[in-house]
Design a protein around this motif. Sequence first.
Motif: not given
Length: 265
Positions: A19-34, A133-134, A241-245
Amino acid sequence: MATARRHQPSSARARSRGSGTVRRVVSLVPSLTEAVAATGPELLVGATDWCSHPPGLDVARVRGTKNPDLERIEALRPELVVANEEENRPADIAALRGAGIGVLVTEIRTLPQAFAELDRVLTTGCGLPRPAWLDEAEDSWSALRPAVDATAVVPVWRRPWMVLGRDTFAGDLLARLGVRNAYAGHAERYPRAGIGELNEPGRADLVVLPDEPYRFTAGDGPEAFPGLPAALVSGRHLTWYGPSLTEAPAVLGAALAAALSGPPP
């Protein structure tokens, strides 16, 4: 085995893939942040104080996973907040949704859930292409052969001692590496146990000590298990759970094998 609950973003501002509408994201989980930073760094505007990867991450900080600064998050005007049902409190998630912010809540207790939820966060939630990477991480684990054959106790906290119990992401990773969790059948996911119980003869032939959430080190942890070889492992590779996997099978497998092949404790 738990089944991932499909928590959909509650606000119309959190759109689907492409959709191209998500432009600002806040992450509350370290692995999801990465994961977001490695895939769409331009989207990430806020993260917790505990979000340490990638190194040099330069975004607004919103305190911790259990006590996020809700006013600060709202002021950042995110279209999407990514969270986790275990790491973040329901009351905080409800408050963000009540403020009209879209919140995507993940549930990750197994490796397959991790892969599915990472895809959902990045493609459906953030509208990003599925990252290479996934796919590499999935390939790394699908080609895995068990590194060891051992039963272990896996402490995650000290004073009081707490260990991995049933139905945990870290426990699932260890099982795939050939480690049987001595407390996998416990009724609780993170049971407390006295050090005498953990050291009972025949309970385990290995202790696995990650460096988070409690920071076990060579001088803080192994001495409590004088009869067991100790594997000091990276918490980022065991619990994130992220690139470290992608590199986790090799990193964790090497640490486990080294502990069991070393001299008797």
